[in-house]
Design a protein around this motif. Structure first.
Motif, mmCIF file in Angstrom:
data_model
loop_
_atom_site.group_PDB
_atom_site.id
_atom_site.type_symbol
_atom_site.label_atom_id
_atom_site.label_comp_id
_atom_site.label_asym_id
_atom_site.label_seq_id
_atom_site.Cartn_x
_atom_site.Cartn_y
_atom_site.Cartn_z
ATOM 1 N N LEU A 140 0.818 -1.211 0.000
ATOM 2 C CA LEU A 140 0.000 0.000 0.000
ATOM 3 C C LEU A 140 0.851 1.260 0.000
ATOM 4 C CD1 LEU A 140 -2.821 1.281 0.110
ATOM 5 C CD2 LEU A 140 -2.726 1.102 2.611
ATOM 6 N N VAL A 185 1.487 2.831 -3.253
ATOM 7 C CA VAL A 185 0.344 3.542 -3.826
ATOM 8 C C VAL A 185 0.177 4.913 -3.169
ATOM 9 C CG1 VAL A 185 -2.172 3.497 -4.097
ATOM 10 C CG2 VAL A 185 -0.846 1.404 -4.419
ATOM 11 N N LEU A 186 0.317 4.962 -1.854
ATOM 12 C CA LEU A 186 0.026 6.195 -1.119
ATOM 13 C C LEU A 186 1.120 7.254 -1.215
ATOM 14 C CD1 LEU A 186 -1.619 4.910 2.202
ATOM 15 C CD2 LEU A 186 -2.715 5.529 0.037
ATOM 16 N N ALA A 235 1.106 9.708 -4.167
ATOM 17 C CA ALA A 235 -0.075 10.576 -4.099
ATOM 18 C C ALA A 235 0.085 11.631 -3.015
ATOM 19 C CB ALA A 235 -1.326 9.739 -3.848
ATOM 20 N N ARG A 293 -9.167 11.452 -0.982
ATOM 21 C CA ARG A 293 -8.292 10.720 -1.902
ATOM 22 C C ARG A 293 -7.674 9.506 -1.217
ATOM 23 N NH1 ARG A 293 -3.062 12.391 -5.682
ATOM 24 N NH2 ARG A 293 -3.429 10.724 -7.188
ATOM 25 N N ALA A 294 -7.267 9.671 0.047
ATOM 26 C CA ALA A 294 -6.736 8.533 0.792
ATOM 27 C C ALA A 294 -7.794 7.451 0.912
ATOM 28 C CB ALA A 294 -6.263 8.975 2.171
ATOM 29 N N ASP A 301 -10.265 6.778 -1.089
ATOM 30 C CA ASP A 301 -10.466 6.104 -2.370
ATOM 31 C C ASP A 301 -9.302 5.165 -2.703
ATOM 32 O OD1 ASP A 301 -12.819 7.489 -2.593
ATOM 33 O OD2 ASP A 301 -12.032 9.008 -3.968
ATOM 34 N N LEU A 302 -8.068 5.616 -2.434
ATOM 35 C CA LEU A 302 -6.904 4.786 -2.744
ATOM 36 C C LEU A 302 -6.834 3.564 -1.833
ATOM 37 C CD1 LEU A 302 -4.180 7.537 -3.318
ATOM 38 C CD2 LEU A 302 -5.195 6.048 -5.046
ATOM 39 N N SER A 317 -9.689 1.055 -2.673
ATOM 40 C CA SER A 317 -9.599 0.446 -4.002
ATOM 41 C C SER A 317 -8.358 -0.425 -4.169
ATOM 42 C CB SER A 317 -9.602 1.530 -5.089
ATOM 43 O OG SER A 317 -8.461 2.360 -4.974
ATOM 44 N N TYR A 318 -7.475 -0.417 -3.177
ATOM 45 C CA TYR A 318 -6.252 -1.211 -3.290
ATOM 46 C C TYR A 318 -6.588 -2.687 -3.076
ATOM 47 C CZ TYR A 318 -1.510 -2.914 -2.552
ATOM 48 O OH TYR A 318 -0.330 -3.605 -2.652
#
Length: 268
Positions: A36, A39-40, A43, A245-246, A248-249, A252-253
């Motif tokens: 994760l 991904v984070l 962003a 945004r956090a 959603d990310l 969705s991960y």
């Protein structure tokens, strides 16, 4: 002043500004092993300009880094230890961000019949009675703390176990590798298991007991105790981690269609 000098000065100022936006965050190995963070972090940098430098350790070590002021904030998963950290004045507050769950992993053949357990306690009673190979993190991490509490709830003292109980003193990924090599049972967080690439003959055998709930929380280090910490950046990061945004990310991960974490931060 020449154009070249101005350009050089601008480059230096930009470098200084970028360095001023760096902060250190101690996170658990289970968080990093999940993937994760990959991904984070981009962003976070894109949205806030903060370059988050991760120190990947177990929960116990993360808390000690916070106590010493060696990081600006921590993201861990052991509520009792987190609350003690705040009550001791080392952190300003505790903010819940997301959760997943712990799961029991073991040999596909399942010699202890863990797959048929009705609860986490029963799963460990079966393992304790059969004494198959069992790998423990043994590193004072959140997962290790949880495992010990589960053994205690099942009526066992892990300190009395024999050679079948292997304490490896390592992170989640390394511990899973050991379990795979030994074809052993292990308690893991679901995210690390799903992202683990060396499963061998292991399988997820038991999950679902509410006691296996695994909450992750964000704790800024107290600037009154350590004046050098970037508390301003820690608060900006917290705002981002609890924002849309956090959410959603995180939600969705997924790996192979299975979600690894569920966002549950609340607005103050």
């Amino acid at each position: 002043m020449t154009g070249r000098t101005l350009a050089t000065l601008a480059a230096v100022l930009m470098t200084v500004a970028a360095q001023a936006e760096e902060m250190k965050l101690a996170v658990t190995t289970s968080f990093e092993n999940s993937g994760l963070s990959d991904v984070l972090l981009p962003a976070i940098r894109e949205d806030t300009g903060i370059d988050v430098q991760l120190l990947v350790v177990g929960t116990g070590q993360a808390l000690r880094l916070g106590e010493a002021g060696d990081v600006d904030a921590i993201l861990v998963h052991s509520r009792a230890a987190e609350e003690a950290f705040v009550e001791g004045g080392y952190g300003t507050h505790r903010r819940e961000i997301m959760y997943n769950d712990f799961v029991f992993i073991g040999p596909v053949a399942d010699p202890a019949a863990v797959g048929g357990a009705a609860s986490a306690a029963e799963a460990l009673k079966k393992i304790g009675a059969e004494e198959p190979a069992f790998v423990s993190r043994g590193d004072d991490s959140g997962t290790h703390k949880k495992e010990l509490s589960l053994w205690k709830a099942a009526g066992f003292d892990a300190g009395t176990f024999g050679g079948w109980y292997r304490q490896v003193g390592a992170g989640m990924g390394a511990s899973l590798n050991t379990a795979s090599g030994l074809n052993a049972y292990i308690l893991a967080d679901r995210a690390s298991w799903l992202n683990f690439g060396n499963k061998g003959e292991l399988a997820l055998l038991y999950s679902g007991d509410p006691v296996l709930f695994n909450q992750y929380a964000f704790l800024p280090v107290n600037p009154e105790l350590h004046g050098h910490v970037r508390h301003d950046l820690a608060l900006r990061l917290e705002d981002w981690l609890t924002g849309e945004r956090a959410r959603d990310l995180i939600n969705s991960y997924a790996i192979n269609g299975e979600t690894l974490f569920i966002f549950n931060a609340t607005t103050d």
